[in-house]
Write an enzyme that holds these catalytic residues in place. Structure first.
Site, mmCIF file in Angstrom:
data_model
loop_
_atom_site.group_PDB
_atom_site.id
_atom_site.type_symbol
_atom_site.label_atom_id
_atom_site.label_comp_id
_atom_site.label_asym_id
_atom_site.label_seq_id
_atom_site.Cartn_x
_atom_site.Cartn_y
_atom_site.Cartn_z
ATOM 1 C CG ASP A 72 0.021 -0.015 2.266
ATOM 2 O OD1 ASP A 72 1.182 0.536 2.640
ATOM 3 O OD2 ASP A 72 -0.908 -0.062 3.327
ATOM 4 C CG ASN A 141 -8.399 1.384 11.631
ATOM 5 O OD1 ASN A 141 -7.827 0.374 11.118
ATOM 6 N ND2 ASN A 141 -9.054 2.080 10.524
ATOM 7 C CG HIS A 143 -5.387 -0.499 8.094
ATOM 8 N ND1 HIS A 143 -5.756 1.028 7.855
ATOM 9 C CD2 HIS A 143 -4.228 -0.852 8.477
ATOM 10 C CE1 HIS A 143 -4.731 1.189 8.870
ATOM 11 N NE2 HIS A 143 -4.034 0.087 9.293
ATOM 12 C CD GLU A 148 -8.450 2.943 7.072
ATOM 13 O OE1 GLU A 148 -8.310 2.100 7.673
ATOM 14 O OE2 GLU A 148 -7.690 4.021 6.750
#
Ligand code: PGA
Length: 247
Positions: A72, A141, A143, A148
């Site tokens: 990413d 979170n 991810h 996400e």
């Protein structure tokens, strides 16, 4: 709740974390010297990268044919941006290992035509034979990559809006610098196609999200939970990160 997953969970003392992860990379390259290894950035994989550089210097792992796919990056940054994840990966690992850009599949970071470029990334990854090993960190979170919460199980490489939490975490990598509000990430569906997945989790602040990832519902609310549906996923967690898991 007890662990209800076939996932291969390896809990190690913090001082064994990098060696355990490096052993798995070494095993992958022993089986296939030109394996494509998908690599993340972030704080978690850094001890692994230091260990790989050490083993390269000692000559105990042969990286001369290894290929890399970048997991990413930020969207809307130029190729040579100081906040590029690719640049970080080069400095931390690829340059010290002598892996030149021809052996790296870089995720696109700029338009125009970003959707086409993402599709080309997917096609190029397939043509390379796909990832033998996909290494991942776990976001606070839930991810993986920049997938996400809300990311679909069959999502592919695409531009995503970054959550406030992910932006804050990313900004901290560069001493609070302003970072883009969009990222480009390999999809969950793409990640699940890797022959082997290695999720690295360290530190007590990841304990609750690791517990939810491994024992909560499998859902896009916690994208890492989809890894429990992968055929061959390994989680290496240090003891603080695993402290909320019943084993
Ligand atoms: P970290 O990030 O390793 O810096 O905690 C993990 C991630 O967001 O993937």
């Amino acid at each position: 709740m007890a662990l209800q997953t076939s996932i291969d969970l390896r809990v190690v003392p913090a001082n064994r974390f990098s060696e355990t992860a490096a052993d798995l990379v070494a095993e992958t390259l022993r089986q296939q010297a030109d394996a494509v290894v998908g690599l993340p950035t972030g704080n978690t994989p850094m001890p692994l990268y230091h260990e790989l550089v050490r083993r390269c210097q000692r000559g105990t792992i042969d990286f001369s044919k290894m290929r890399v796919a970048v997991l990413d990056d930020f969207y809307g940054i130029p190729a040579n941006s100081p906040i590029s994840f690719y640049g970080w990966l080069c400095r931390a690992l690829l340059d010290p290992l002598g892996i030149s850009s021809e052996r790296v599949l870089r995720i696109p970071t700029e338009g125009p035509g970003i959707e086409r470029k993402c599709a080309e990334y997917e096609r190029a990854l397939k043509e390379m034979g796909g990832c033998e090993l996909q290494v991942l960190g776990l976001g606070g979170n839930g991810h993986v990559g920049f997938n996400e919460p809300g990311s679909a199980r069959d999502s592919r490489t695409r531009v995503v809006k970054l959550s406030a939490a992910s932006r804050a975490a990313s900004s901290a990598y560069w001493n609070g610098a302003d970072v883009p509000d969009q990222g480009v990430t390999t999809g969950i569906g793409t990640i699940l196609e890797a022959r082997r997945i290695l999720l690295l989790v360290s530190g007590a602040r990841k304990a609750e999200i690791l517990r939810r990832s491994l024992t909560g519902p499998i859902s896009s609310d916690v994208p890492a939970s989809f890894l429990r549906e992968a055929a061959n996923a390994v989680v290496i967690a240090d003891e603080p990160a695993a402290s909320l898991l019943e084993r």
